[in-house]
Design a protein around this motif. Structure first.
Motif, PDB file in Angstrom:
ATOM      1  N   GLU A  70      10.785  -6.187  -6.213  1.00 43.74           N
ATOM      2  CA  GLU A  70      10.870  -5.593  -4.873  1.00 43.74           C
ATOM      3  C   GLU A  70      10.137  -4.253  -4.826  1.00 43.74           C
ATOM      4  O   GLU A  70       9.456  -3.937  -3.841  1.00 43.74           O
ATOM      5  N   ALA A  71      10.241  -3.480  -5.933  1.00 44.33           N
ATOM      6  CA  ALA A  71       9.553  -2.181  -5.977  1.00 44.33           C
ATOM      7  C   ALA A  71       8.036  -2.371  -5.991  1.00 44.33           C
ATOM      8  O   ALA A  71       7.295  -1.623  -5.347  1.00 44.33           O
ATOM      9  N   ILE A  72       7.577  -3.382  -6.725  1.00 45.40           N
ATOM     10  CA  ILE A  72       6.127  -3.653  -6.765  1.00 45.40           C
ATOM     11  C   ILE A  72       5.643  -4.105  -5.385  1.00 45.40           C
ATOM     12  O   ILE A  72       4.593  -3.665  -4.903  1.00 45.40           O
ATOM     13  N   ASP A  73       6.430  -4.983  -4.761  1.00 43.22           N
ATOM     14  CA  ASP A  73       6.069  -5.430  -3.402  1.00 43.22           C
ATOM     15  C   ASP A  73       5.976  -4.230  -2.450  1.00 43.22           C
ATOM     16  O   ASP A  73       5.058  -4.141  -1.632  1.00 43.22           O
ATOM     17  N   PHE A  74       6.943  -3.310  -2.582  1.00 43.78           N
ATOM     18  CA  PHE A  74       6.948  -2.133  -1.695  1.00 43.78           C
ATOM     19  C   PHE A  74       5.718  -1.253  -1.965  1.00 43.78           C
ATOM     20  O   PHE A  74       5.069  -0.769  -1.023  1.00 43.78           O
ATOM     21  N   ALA A  75       5.377  -1.093  -3.252  1.00 37.92           N
ATOM     22  CA  ALA A  75       4.192  -0.299  -3.598  1.00 37.92           C
ATOM     23  C   ALA A  75       2.927  -0.932  -3.000  1.00 37.92           C
ATOM     24  O   ALA A  75       2.075  -0.237  -2.435  1.00 37.92           O
ATOM     25  N   CYS A  76       2.827  -2.256  -3.109  1.00 37.43           N
ATOM     26  CA  CYS A  76       1.658  -2.951  -2.532  1.00 37.43           C
ATOM     27  C   CYS A  76       1.629  -2.765  -1.019  1.00 37.43           C
ATOM     28  O   CYS A  76       0.569  -2.540  -0.419  1.00 37.43           O
ATOM     29  N   GLN A  77       2.796  -2.853  -0.418  1.00 37.26           N
ATOM     30  CA  GLN A  77       2.915  -2.733   1.043  1.00 37.26           C
ATOM     31  C   GLN A  77       2.431  -1.343   1.499  1.00 37.26           C
ATOM     32  O   GLN A  77       1.634  -1.235   2.443  1.00 37.26           O
ATOM     33  N   LEU A  78       2.884  -0.313   0.800  1.00 36.48           N
ATOM     34  CA  LEU A  78       2.459   1.043   1.181  1.00 36.48           C
ATOM     35  C   LEU A  78       0.963   1.243   0.923  1.00 36.48           C
ATOM     36  O   LEU A  78       0.250   1.865   1.715  1.00 36.48           O
ATOM     37  N   ALA A  79       0.487   0.687  -0.209  1.00 31.81           N
ATOM     38  CA  ALA A  79      -0.922   0.883  -0.585  1.00 31.81           C
ATOM     39  C   ALA A  79      -1.863   0.299   0.466  1.00 31.81           C
ATOM     40  O   ALA A  79      -3.010   0.739   0.595  1.00 31.81           O
ATOM     41  N   GLN A  80      -1.378  -0.689   1.193  1.00 30.18           N
ATOM     42  CA  GLN A  80      -2.238  -1.324   2.184  1.00 30.18           C
ATOM     43  C   GLN A  80      -2.336  -0.529   3.491  1.00 30.18           C
ATOM     44  O   GLN A  80      -3.143  -0.848   4.351  1.00 30.18           O
ATOM     45  N   ARG A  81      -1.523   0.510   3.622  1.00 31.56           N
ATOM     46  CA  ARG A  81      -1.623   1.352   4.832  1.00 31.56           C
ATOM     47  C   ARG A  81      -2.882   2.214   4.758  1.00 31.56           C
ATOM     48  O   ARG A  81      -3.223   2.752   3.710  1.00 31.56           O
ATOM     49  N   ASP A  82      -3.534   2.382   5.878  1.00 31.93           N
ATOM     50  CA  ASP A  82      -4.779   3.163   5.921  1.00 31.93           C
ATOM     51  C   ASP A  82      -4.566   4.616   5.527  1.00 31.93           C
ATOM     52  O   ASP A  82      -5.477   5.274   5.025  1.00 31.93           O
ATOM     53  N   ASP A  83      -3.351   5.124   5.794  1.00 31.89           N
ATOM     54  CA  ASP A  83      -3.121   6.551   5.570  1.00 31.89           C
ATOM     55  C   ASP A  83      -2.569   6.856   4.176  1.00 31.89           C
ATOM     56  O   ASP A  83      -2.185   7.979   3.906  1.00 31.89           O
ATOM     57  N   ARG A 126      -3.331  17.193  -3.221  1.00 31.35           N
ATOM     58  CA  ARG A 126      -3.993  18.444  -2.829  1.00 31.35           C
ATOM     59  C   ARG A 126      -5.411  18.170  -2.332  1.00 31.35           C
ATOM     60  O   ARG A 126      -5.878  18.743  -1.361  1.00 31.35           O
ATOM     61  N   LYS A 127      -6.087  17.263  -3.025  1.00 28.68           N
ATOM     62  CA  LYS A 127      -7.486  16.956  -2.692  1.00 28.68           C
ATOM     63  C   LYS A 127      -7.622  16.189  -1.389  1.00 28.68           C
ATOM     64  O   LYS A 127      -8.677  16.212  -0.768  1.00 28.68           O
ATOM     65  N   HIS A 128      -6.577  15.442  -1.034  1.00 32.26           N
ATOM     66  CA  HIS A 128      -6.660  14.570   0.144  1.00 32.26           C
ATOM     67  C   HIS A 128      -5.544  14.895   1.130  1.00 32.26           C
ATOM     68  O   HIS A 128      -4.629  14.080   1.340  1.00 32.26           O
ATOM     69  N   PRO A 129      -5.624  16.057   1.777  1.00 32.98           N
ATOM     70  CA  PRO A 129      -4.547  16.426   2.708  1.00 32.98           C
ATOM     71  C   PRO A 129      -4.459  15.468   3.899  1.00 32.98           C
ATOM     72  O   PRO A 129      -3.412  15.394   4.551  1.00 32.98           O
ATOM     73  N   GLU A 130      -5.527  14.725   4.151  1.00 31.90           N
ATOM     74  CA  GLU A 130      -5.523  13.805   5.299  1.00 31.90           C
ATOM     75  C   GLU A 130      -4.785  12.500   4.975  1.00 31.90           C
ATOM     76  O   GLU A 130      -4.556  11.684   5.863  1.00 31.90           O
ATOM     77  N   LYS A 131      -4.431  12.296   3.703  1.00 31.39           N
ATOM     78  CA  LYS A 131      -3.757  11.052   3.284  1.00 31.39           C
ATOM     79  C   LYS A 131      -2.368  11.360   2.758  1.00 31.39           C
ATOM     80  O   LYS A 131      -2.093  12.466   2.298  1.00 31.39           O
ATOM     81  N   GLN A 132      -1.518  10.352   2.781  1.00 32.38           N
ATOM     82  CA  GLN A 132      -0.227  10.422   2.094  1.00 32.38           C
ATOM     83  C   GLN A 132      -0.436   9.863   0.689  1.00 32.38           C
ATOM     84  O   GLN A 132      -0.897   8.726   0.536  1.00 32.38           O
ATOM     85  N   ASP A 160       3.156  18.319   2.008  1.00 34.29           N
ATOM     86  CA  ASP A 160       3.994  17.379   2.752  1.00 34.29           C
ATOM     87  C   ASP A 160       3.369  15.984   2.768  1.00 34.29           C
ATOM     88  O   ASP A 160       3.749  15.136   3.558  1.00 34.29           O
ATOM     89  N   ASN A 161       2.387  15.775   1.882  1.00 38.02           N
ATOM     90  CA  ASN A 161       1.746  14.452   1.813  1.00 38.02           C
ATOM     91  C   ASN A 161       1.933  13.824   0.435  1.00 38.02           C
ATOM     92  O   ASN A 161       1.116  13.039  -0.017  1.00 38.02           O
ATOM     93  N   PHE A 162       3.006  14.205  -0.268  1.00 41.54           N
ATOM     94  CA  PHE A 162       3.263  13.651  -1.598  1.00 41.54           C
ATOM     95  C   PHE A 162       4.659  13.060  -1.626  1.00 41.54           C
ATOM     96  O   PHE A 162       5.626  13.695  -1.180  1.00 41.54           O
ATOM     97  N   SER A 163       4.763  11.834  -2.126  1.00 46.14           N
ATOM     98  CA  SER A 163       6.091  11.228  -2.271  1.00 46.14           C
ATOM     99  C   SER A 163       6.076  10.234  -3.430  1.00 46.14           C
ATOM    100  O   SER A 163       5.025   9.964  -4.009  1.00 46.14           O
ATOM    101  N   LEU A 164       7.263   9.710  -3.752  1.00 46.85           N
ATOM    102  CA  LEU A 164       7.421   8.851  -4.926  1.00 46.85           C
ATOM    103  C   LEU A 164       8.129   7.554  -4.581  1.00 46.85           C
ATOM    104  O   LEU A 164       9.024   7.549  -3.729  1.00 46.85           O
ATOM    105  N   ILE A 165       7.719   6.488  -5.257  1.00 47.53           N
ATOM    106  CA  ILE A 165       8.583   5.307  -5.319  1.00 47.53           C
ATOM    107  C   ILE A 165       9.284   5.433  -6.667  1.00 47.53           C
ATOM    108  O   ILE A 165       8.679   5.220  -7.714  1.00 47.53           O
ATOM    109  N   VAL A 166      10.528   5.865  -6.636  1.00 53.28           N
ATOM    110  CA  VAL A 166      11.226   6.171  -7.902  1.00 53.28           C
ATOM    111  C   VAL A 166      11.800   4.892  -8.500  1.00 53.28           C
ATOM    112  O   VAL A 166      12.675   4.256  -7.911  1.00 53.28           O
ATOM    113  N   SER A 167      11.265   4.515  -9.665  1.00 51.74           N
ATOM    114  CA  SER A 167      11.764   3.325 -10.364  1.00 51.74           C
ATOM    115  C   SER A 167      12.125   3.663 -11.804  1.00 51.74           C
ATOM    116  O   SER A 167      12.019   2.810 -12.681  1.00 51.74           O
ATOM    117  N   HIS A 168      12.516   4.899 -12.034  1.00 50.89           N
ATOM    118  CA  HIS A 168      12.887   5.287 -13.393  1.00 50.89           C
ATOM    119  C   HIS A 168      14.150   4.546 -13.832  1.00 50.89           C
ATOM    120  O   HIS A 168      15.068   4.342 -13.036  1.00 50.89           O
TER     121      HIS A 168
END
Lengths: 364, 345
Positions: A70-83, A126-132, A160-168
């Motif tokens: 489910e975590a991998i599916d969620f990561a793929c889902q987010l990765a497909q967003r343009d932002d 930091r390098k990509h403030p226009e992206k999450q 405010d453009n950094f976040s985690l999918i925490v799977s530790h």
């Protein structure tokens, strides 16, 4: 190379092998908890040399292998967003979720960046403030402090453009879940040296006491592993049950206090679904409430996708020692590194990949 | 009357107009490319290079170079393009004669970068005695390429004795690597991924002409086959040779020349130097008993000073390619699957 070659000395390894054979009066069943240990045992031919003397069960110690679909599916889902730019460690990319792997998502156009540390992901933000930038935070207690540091860095930089999918995930609850199973075969544990480097090994005292099983903290080089195995066998032969540290050059009883403080500050213990195992009580770490704004699940209100299909991979049987990878009906047939059924075949730390890579047959 | 549409004449960057065949294209080709690579055939500016007759049979190869970043410690895309192509000819038993050069430039490529790459190409060609006799330029819109892509074709004259090839490998043949392995792949990784290493590891990017020449002169027919161990590294070459010969190629880990920096980074990231790319290191198979002499000849040249005998050819055993590690047991060595990915822990 210092701290490496002296622990790979063939002559010293032979002597230790002879000693293990000499003191063993029967075949003992040990579990090496960590996938890195599994690879070393197979890569250096130790598992084959000890056949009939010690049976090695390859435990659940690959964080990539146990990351829930489910975590991998969620990561793929987010990765497909343009932002979004999804940042991940390299070996997570080939692991199949129920809707494909991150590499599949990248082929389909998702922006996925390999990073070598969580701080690289902060740098990316930091390098990509226009992206999450979303970092796929997998790993045991070894990588959790570095992720915690990344969260604090992002907060300090007011990103405010950094976040985690925490799977530790946490090792000891998984060991407890294994030994509590009615058909447990493990007679002693080689504890993962790098986890103990961070967390120390004092917490294993109660584990040893409660379950009456020897635990020996062990490193990753051939001589480390052979010394760990010998220590386990000696205890078992003497009918003793102790906690031993055979990785003293790296591991202290209390571990790394500042890393532990960092983990306590950022995370709280939670129940976590382990791939193949189901939910392990207290088996994971999640962000504390005060850091929850860095949780990608909070930041992105994406609907949870149902996990598709049935996981044919028999990783649970492999990781609990009830099935050797070559005995799996799928091994080298419908499951191989080019088209893996599950994570243990694709991850560089996975037991099935180790057997495949090092050519071990069912007789091993 | 002046044209109402201004033609961009920005001198600092490659523009789409540089690829449209007009005045700017001619200017780019004549003033920069032909000027840098100057030779009579190129100066003739014919549609096809007219080449002199050669006595021997010909060898022809082609390759494309898409390396990122364009410049790295130990080389750049220009040296890589020349050495990569002539090495392919050299290990095939040919003396490289002529190269073609196609440049696919991304709009916005600084001309100073192009000049530096052309200079590298010119120097590498001069050093190895090959002529660049034909070429092409294209400009693609920004975002459609990674700065600069290069395609080459190389023509060489086959010179006897030509190595008999991997299909002729026999039991007892000895396997040699000509230098420390994995340097190019690690150098690129360190720069591209900003691993923060100090000093930065350097690529082995270089010409194998002289080492091949010395082997040709001193070993003659005793050399069975040679191959530059580029993508996929030494392991990929061994897999190909094992497939071609039906034999098992077996190496000993402790014999492999690996520099401390490559070994350290590989250990750290969970990569195997056997699977990492080289750009100036080759694998050589020689007849049984000839390994020590071959290594001795190679060690007389600075570019192959670290050459070692690393293994032997055997009848097909437990796997096509095997390796002996710490405990000396023979184990299969797998074929790399795509690019190796660094591990988590």
């Amino acid at each position: 190379m210092k701290y490496l070659d002296e622990y790979r000395d063939p002559e010293a390894a032979r002597l230790l092998l002879d000693e293990i054979r000499r003191v063993s009066t029967r075949c003992w069943t040990l579990m090496e908890v960590c996938g890195g240990q599994t690879h070393s045992l197979l890569r250096h031919g130790i598992a084959a040399e000890l056949e009939g003397t010690v049976e090695l069960i390859h435990g659940p110690g690959c964080p990539v292998c146990v990351t829930d679909q489910e975590a991998i599916d969620f990561a793929c889902q987010l990765a497909q967003r343009d932002d979004v730019i999804l940042a991940s460690f390299g070996d997570m990319l080939r692991v199949p979720g129920s809707r494909g792997s991150l590499l599949d998502a990248r082929t389909a156009g998702a922006r996925i960046q390999i990073v070598y540390s969580p701080l690289d992901a902060v740098q990316l933000a930091r390098k990509h403030p226009e992206k999450q930038v979303v970092f796929f935070a997998v790993g045991f207690e070894t990588t959790a402090p570095a992720t915690a540091l990344a969260v604090k860095q992002a907060a300090r930089d007011q990103l405010d453009n950094f976040s985690l999918i925490v799977s530790h995930v946490r090792v000891q609850p998984a060991m407890e879940s294994l030994v509590q199973a009615p058909d447990n075969r493990v007679q002693a544990f080689l504890a993962a040296g790098h986890v103990c480097t961070v967390m120390g090994y004092e917490s294993y005292e109660s584990f040893v006491e409660q379950y009456r099983l020897p635990v020996v903290v062990t490193g990753f080089e051939p001589l480390d592993l052979l010394e760990g195995i010998l220590a386990c066998v000696k205890q078992l032969e003497a009918n003793e049950v102790r906690l031993e540290n055979r990785y003293a050059r790296t591991v202290q009883a209390a571990g790394n206090q500042s890393a532990q403080d960092l983990v306590r500050e950022i995370y709280q213990i939670c129940d976590r679904a382990w791939r193949g195992f189901g939910v392990i009580p207290e088996g994971g770490l999640e962000l504390c409430l005060e850091w929850r704004q860095y949780d990608a699940r909070t930041r992105f209100s994406e609907p949870a996708l149902p996990v598709l299909g049935i996981d044919e991979c028999r990783s649970f049987d492999v990781m609990t020692g009830h099935l050797k990878p070559p005995d799996c009906p799928h091994f080298r047939k419908s499951c191989n590194p080019e088209s893996p059924l599950g994570a243990p075949m694709v991850s560089s730390e996975g037991a099935c990949a180790a057997y495949y890579r090092y050519g071990m047959t069912a007789s091993h | 009357m002046n044209c109402p549409v201004s033609i961009p004449t920005n001198a600092d960057y490659v523009t789409l107009a540089h690829g449209e065949g007009g005045r700017l294209s001619r200017k780019l080709i004549q003033e920069r490319i032909v000027h840098a690579l100057s030779n009579e055939t190129l100066l003739a500016m014919n549609d096809a290079a007219q080449l002199p007759r050669v006595t021997g049979a010909l060898a022809l190869t082609t390759d494309s170079f898409v390396v990122s970043p364009l410049f790295f410690p130990g080389g750049d895309i220009g040296t890589l393009a020349v050495y990569g192509t002539i090495n392919d000819l050299a290990v095939s038993g040919a003396r490289p004669l002529w190269l073609t050069l196609s440049l696919i430039m991304e709009e916005g490529l600084p001309l100073v970068i192009l000049d530096r790459v052309l200079q590298s190409i010119a120097e590498a060609a001069q050093q190895t005695g090959v002529k660049i006799v034909a070429g092409d330029t294209k400009v693609v819109p920004r975002g459609a390429a990674d700065g600069l892509f290069i395609n080459t074709a190389g023509v060489g004259e086959l010179i006897a004795p030509i190595p008999s090839g991997a299909a002729t490998l026999q039991e007892g043949d000895e396997l040699i690597v000509s230098g420390t392995i994995g340097r190019h792949g690690i150098a690129i990784l360190a720069v591209r991924e900003e691993l923060g290493l100090e000093p930065l590891p350097s690529s082995d990017c270089g010409s194998l002409l002289r080492p091949v020449e010395i082997l040709r002169e001193s070993m003659g027919h005793q050399v069975r086959c040679l191959r530059d161990a580029t993508r996929g590294g030494v392991a990929a070459v061994m897999q190909e040779w094992a497939e071609a010969s039906g034999m098992t190629l077996s190496i000993e880990e402790q014999s492999l020349p690996v520099s401390p920096v490559v070994r350290g980074i590989s250990e750290l990231l969970g990569l195997d130097p056997l699977h990492i790319a080289n750009e100036g290191t080759m694998m050589i198979a020689v007849k049984q008993g000839a390994g020590a002499d071959a290594v001795s000849f190679l060690k007389s040249l600075p570019e192959t000073a670290d050459a070692q005998v690393v293994g032997t050819v055997k009848h097909r055993g437990i796997a096509a390619v095997t390796i002996k590690r710490t405990l000396g047991a023979e184990q299969p060595l797998d074929d790399p699957l795509g690019s190796p990915l660094p591990r988590i822990c």
